[in-house]
Design an enzyme around this catalytic site. Structure first.
Site, PDB file in Angstrom:
ATOM      1  N   TYR A   1       9.855 -34.063 -40.240  1.00  0.00           N
ATOM      2  CA  TYR A   1      10.928 -34.645 -39.426  1.00  0.00           C
ATOM      3  C   TYR A   1      10.904 -34.083 -38.004  1.00  0.00           C
ATOM      4  O   TYR A   1      10.905 -34.819 -37.015  1.00  0.00           O
ATOM      5  CB  TYR A   1      12.277 -34.379 -40.080  1.00  0.00           C
ATOM      6  CG  TYR A   1      13.453 -34.891 -39.294  1.00  0.00           C
ATOM      7  CD1 TYR A   1      13.612 -36.254 -39.073  1.00  0.00           C
ATOM      8  CD2 TYR A   1      14.402 -34.016 -38.765  1.00  0.00           C
ATOM      9  CE1 TYR A   1      14.694 -36.739 -38.340  1.00  0.00           C
ATOM     10  CE2 TYR A   1      15.480 -34.491 -38.044  1.00  0.00           C
ATOM     11  CZ  TYR A   1      15.623 -35.850 -37.836  1.00  0.00           C
ATOM     12  OH  TYR A   1      16.688 -36.323 -37.107  1.00  0.00           O
TER      13      TYR A   1
ATOM     14  N   SER B   1      16.197 -35.491 -32.164  1.00  0.00           N
ATOM     15  CA  SER B   1      16.959 -34.503 -32.925  1.00  0.00           C
ATOM     16  C   SER B   1      16.672 -33.118 -32.358  1.00  0.00           C
ATOM     17  O   SER B   1      15.558 -32.856 -31.871  1.00  0.00           O
ATOM     18  CB  SER B   1      16.567 -34.538 -34.400  1.00  0.00           C
ATOM     19  OG  SER B   1      17.088 -33.419 -35.094  1.00  0.00           O
TER      20      SER B   1
END
Length: 247
Positions: free
Chosen positions: A155, A142
């Site tokens: 995350y 990501s």
């Protein structure tokens, strides 16, 4: 069962980007094994692929620790006549919250699914690919790993770990014909991001593309790395973010 047919194992393959990858790879004549928690979604994904003429199987797995990764790897190998040619580490979780709001259980859960599971799947499957002299591993990261964004400490840091591991695995297994790469998506519309769609639109509006990606657009990048079209790509991070990281 045709032992020459290439087989792909896709974690988190029953929805969103994972399901789009499964459909695209199946359309290329690759047998796909989708792994996920939800049996209903898994069966729907497999049925859709089979109805389109593709070959697919579903393995129900919660993932989250070394044991579950090893069991999934063994089940996938058994289903595929002894070999997995493509591994797509796509399953993940993306909770948000300030660092002081996240507890130890949150930490363990995020790192178990986002880092530990890919780590031990690679540990199980990459040596077999290397022994055979070919294989492809794609890790889904990501762009959150690129920025210090408030609220994504767990995350973003877990995806930064995946970016690093991609380089290490390319160095370890690349000499034996195993290509390991990362796809790093930007804001993307999927079932899992519906609850934060406003934030996705806002982030995407700052990029040259001026819109979020579709799951199919991210899947196309993964499919590229899964095929011989990317035969000389090792240890790379393919950013698919509409240009956010370019400005």
């Amino acid at each position: 069962m045709n032992s020459n047919l290439r087989t792909a194992l896709i974690t988190g393959g029953t929805s969103g980007i994972g399901r789009a990858v499964a459909k695209q790879l199946a359309s290329l004549g690759i047998r796909v094994i989708v792994a996920g928690r939800n049996e209903e979604r898994g069966n729907q994904t497999v049925d859709a692929i089979r109805n389109s003429g593709g070959k697919a199987n579903f393995i129900q797995s919660d993932l989250g620790d070394a044991s579950s990764a090893r069991i999934l790897a063994k089940c996938a190998i058994d289903l595929s006549n002894g070999h997995i040619d493509i591994l797509v580490n796509n399953a993940g979780t993306y909770p948000s919250g300030l660092t002081h709001e996240m507890g130890e259980k949150d930490f363990e859960y995020v790192y178990a699914l986002n880092v530990k599971t890919p780590y031990f799947l690679v540990a199980e499957l990459a040596p077999l690919m290397a022994e055979k002299g070919s294989g492809t591993i794609i890790n889904v990261s990501s762009i959150a790993a690129e920025y210090g964004i408030s609220g994504v400490s767990l995350y973003g840091s877990s995806k930064a770990a995946i970016n690093y591991l991609t380089k290490v695995w390319a160095a370890e297994y690349g000499p034996n014909g195993v290509r390991v790469n990362t796809v790093s998506p930007g804001p993307t519309y999927t079932e899992g991001t519906e609850s934060v769609s406003d934030g996705i639109v806002q982030m995407a509006s700052q990029a040259p593309a001026r819109r979020p990606a579709s799951a199919d657009e991210i899947a196309s990048a993964i499919s590229f790395l899964a095929t011989e079209h990317s035969s000389f790509v090792y240890g790379a991070k393919l950013i698919v973010d509409g240009g956010i990281t370019a400005i």
